[in-house]
Design a protein around this motif. Structure first.
Motif, PDB file in Angstrom:
ATOM      1  N   PHE A   1      10.172   8.726  -0.579  1.00  0.00           N
ATOM      2  CA  PHE A   1       9.204   9.443  -1.200  1.00  0.00           C
ATOM      3  C   PHE A   1       8.176   8.442  -1.025  1.00  0.00           C
ATOM      4  N   PHE A   2       6.884   8.917  -0.953  1.00  0.00           N
ATOM      5  CA  PHE A   2       5.657   7.426  -0.636  1.00  0.00           C
ATOM      6  C   PHE A   2       4.810   7.872  -0.772  1.00  0.00           C
ATOM      7  N   LYS A   3       3.737   7.038  -1.489  1.00  0.00           N
ATOM      8  CA  LYS A   3       2.149   7.522  -1.595  1.00  0.00           C
ATOM      9  C   LYS A   3       1.746   6.165  -1.130  1.00  0.00           C
ATOM     10  N   ASN A   4       0.541   6.694  -1.015  1.00  0.00           N
ATOM     11  CA  ASN A   4      -0.541   5.772   0.058  1.00  0.00           C
ATOM     12  C   ASN A   4      -2.407   6.727  -0.501  1.00  0.00           C
ATOM     13  N   GLN A   5      -2.829   4.786  -1.269  1.00  0.00           N
ATOM     14  CA  GLN A   5      -3.402   5.996  -2.070  1.00  0.00           C
ATOM     15  C   GLN A   5      -4.786   5.087  -0.878  1.00  0.00           C
ATOM     16  N   GLU A   6      -4.840   4.694   0.259  1.00  0.00           N
ATOM     17  CA  GLU A   6      -5.686   4.495   1.504  1.00  0.00           C
ATOM     18  C   GLU A   6      -6.358   5.266   2.280  1.00  0.00           C
ATOM     19  N   MET A   7      -4.797   5.875   3.276  1.00  0.00           N
ATOM     20  CA  MET A   7      -4.808   6.943   4.382  1.00  0.00           C
ATOM     21  C   MET A   7      -4.487   8.055   3.944  1.00  0.00           C
TER      22      MET A   7
ATOM     23  N   VAL B   1      14.973  12.380  11.409  1.00  0.00           N
ATOM     24  CA  VAL B   1      13.882  11.508  10.395  1.00  0.00           C
ATOM     25  C   VAL B   1      12.469  12.626  10.876  1.00  0.00           C
ATOM     26  N   CYS B   2      12.129  13.070  10.051  1.00  0.00           N
ATOM     27  CA  CYS B   2      10.387  13.807   9.823  1.00  0.00           C
ATOM     28  C   CYS B   2       9.988  13.294   8.641  1.00  0.00           C
ATOM     29  N   SER B   3       8.734  13.285   8.674  1.00  0.00           N
ATOM     30  CA  SER B   3       7.612  12.831   7.964  1.00  0.00           C
ATOM     31  C   SER B   3       6.774  13.828   7.285  1.00  0.00           C
ATOM     32  N   THR B   4       6.632  14.378   5.708  1.00  0.00           N
ATOM     33  CA  THR B   4       6.173  15.570   6.119  1.00  0.00           C
ATOM     34  C   THR B   4       4.845  14.904   4.625  1.00  0.00           C
ATOM     35  N   LEU B   5       3.818  15.024   5.364  1.00  0.00           N
ATOM     36  CA  LEU B   5       2.883  14.742   4.814  1.00  0.00           C
ATOM     37  C   LEU B   5       1.717  15.422   4.047  1.00  0.00           C
ATOM     38  N   PHE B   6       1.508  15.204   2.985  1.00  0.00           N
ATOM     39  CA  PHE B   6       0.414  16.583   2.312  1.00  0.00           C
ATOM     40  C   PHE B   6      -0.940  15.123   1.402  1.00  0.00           C
ATOM     41  N   ASP B   7      -2.063  15.516   1.516  1.00  0.00           N
ATOM     42  CA  ASP B   7      -3.250  15.382   0.755  1.00  0.00           C
ATOM     43  C   ASP B   7      -2.805  15.081  -0.736  1.00  0.00           C
ATOM     44  N   ALA B   8      -3.339  13.850  -1.522  1.00  0.00           N
ATOM     45  CA  ALA B   8      -3.183  14.343  -2.728  1.00  0.00           C
ATOM     46  C   ALA B   8      -3.775  12.826  -3.585  1.00  0.00           C
ATOM     47  N   GLY B   9      -4.546  13.491  -4.620  1.00  0.00           N
ATOM     48  CA  GLY B   9      -5.253  12.374  -5.530  1.00  0.00           C
ATOM     49  C   GLY B   9      -6.313  11.424  -4.573  1.00  0.00           C
ATOM     50  N   GLY B  10      -6.309  11.947  -4.031  1.00  0.00           N
ATOM     51  CA  GLY B  10      -7.931  10.391  -2.811  1.00  0.00           C
ATOM     52  C   GLY B  10      -6.513   9.984  -2.193  1.00  0.00           C
ATOM     53  N   GLY B  11      -5.723  10.136  -1.489  1.00  0.00           N
ATOM     54  CA  GLY B  11      -4.297   9.236  -1.109  1.00  0.00           C
ATOM     55  C   GLY B  11      -3.981  10.524  -0.304  1.00  0.00           C
ATOM     56  N   VAL B  12      -2.719  10.318   0.296  1.00  0.00           N
ATOM     57  CA  VAL B  12      -1.301  10.620   1.262  1.00  0.00           C
ATOM     58  C   VAL B  12      -0.458  10.477   0.165  1.00  0.00           C
ATOM     59  N   ILE B  13       0.437  11.310   0.080  1.00  0.00           N
ATOM     60  CA  ILE B  13       1.509  11.663  -0.353  1.00  0.00           C
ATOM     61  C   ILE B  13       2.839  11.810   0.993  1.00  0.00           C
ATOM     62  N   ILE B  14       3.945  11.074   0.920  1.00  0.00           N
ATOM     63  CA  ILE B  14       4.445  10.903   2.258  1.00  0.00           C
ATOM     64  C   ILE B  14       6.070  11.038   1.868  1.00  0.00           C
ATOM     65  N   LEU B  15       6.569  12.422   2.532  1.00  0.00           N
ATOM     66  CA  LEU B  15       7.846  12.638   2.322  1.00  0.00           C
ATOM     67  C   LEU B  15       8.873  11.986   3.299  1.00  0.00           C
ATOM     68  N   THR B  16       9.501  11.678   3.710  1.00  0.00           N
ATOM     69  CA  THR B  16      10.493  10.839   4.853  1.00  0.00           C
ATOM     70  C   THR B  16      12.487  11.781   4.791  1.00  0.00           C
TER      71      THR B  16
ATOM     72  N   SER C   1       0.492  -1.361   0.009  1.00  0.00           N
ATOM     73  CA  SER C   1       0.294  -0.026  -0.254  1.00  0.00           C
ATOM     74  C   SER C   1       0.638   1.197   0.054  1.00  0.00           C
ATOM     75  N   GLU C   2       2.110   1.361  -0.182  1.00  0.00           N
ATOM     76  CA  GLU C   2       2.998   2.410   0.142  1.00  0.00           C
ATOM     77  C   GLU C   2       4.369   2.358  -0.344  1.00  0.00           C
ATOM     78  N   PRO C   3       4.178   2.501  -2.153  1.00  0.00           N
ATOM     79  CA  PRO C   3       5.305   2.602  -2.514  1.00  0.00           C
ATOM     80  C   PRO C   3       6.230   3.576  -3.078  1.00  0.00           C
ATOM     81  N   GLY C   4       7.379   3.617  -2.733  1.00  0.00           N
ATOM     82  CA  GLY C   4       8.763   4.962  -2.448  1.00  0.00           C
ATOM     83  C   GLY C   4       9.099   4.978  -3.558  1.00  0.00           C
TER      84      GLY C   4
END
Length: 165
Positions: A78-84, A122-137, A63-66
């Motif tokens: 950089f990850f994306k998650n379409q479920e969160m 280490v810090c994760s920045t998250l933002f909503d995109a396209g029905g899911g979330v982008i996670i930048l660690t 659920s989190e390709p990166g």
């Protein structure tokens, strides 16, 4: 980076919703499914942040390709998650030592330090995109003079306008 990926994977377990509602259809052209974490930034943009491409795939579970980018003075995955979403990640108890909600490009966003990751820089920045979330660690690689959360937010501000809402 393995610590942050493990924490994000643990946070994503148990599913989540995209908030699209029952019976909603999603336009494939505006979906996060079409986004490749390895190509969210151009080679020039990567270099401007001190990151080197091409990125190396870093699948944090199905659920989190990166994509991992080594660099100096920071490295990032950089990850994306379409479920969160930013909200569902923030609602996971015990995951975050710090979770500061904000906005990027008019979207819900947050900067989070996973429990136990503060010492590692280490810090994760998250933002909503396209029905899911982008996670930048982002990792400051042990250099405490570099704010990994601030660097992640700068990267998010560059990426967000290019991605589907």
């Amino acid at each position: 980076m393995a610590v942050s990926g493990t924490v994000l994977f643990a946070a994503s377990c148990g599913g989540g919703t995209t908030g699209s509602g029952e019976g909603a259809t999603e336009d494939p052209a505006s979906s996060l499914g079409q986004v490749d974490p390895c190509t969210m930034l151009s080679p020039e943009d990567l270099a401007a942040f001190g990151l080197r491409g091409p990125g190396e795939p870093d699948d944090n579970g199905a659920s989190e390709p990166g994509c991992y980018f080594p660099g100096d003075p920071i490295s990032g995955t950089f990850f994306k998650n379409q479920e969160m979403t930013v909200a569902t990640y923030g609602d996971k108890p015990g995951i975050w030592e710090k979770y500061d909600r904000s906005q990027v490009d008019g979207r819900a966003a947050a900067s989070g330090i996973a429990t136990g990751a503060a010492e590692a820089g280490v810090c994760s920045t998250l933002f909503d995109a396209g029905g899911g979330v982008i996670i930048l660690t982002v990792s400051n690689k042990g250099d405490s003079s570099i704010d990994a959360c601030a660097e992640g937010m700068k990267i998010a501000e560059k990426i967000a306008p290019k991605l589907p809402r």
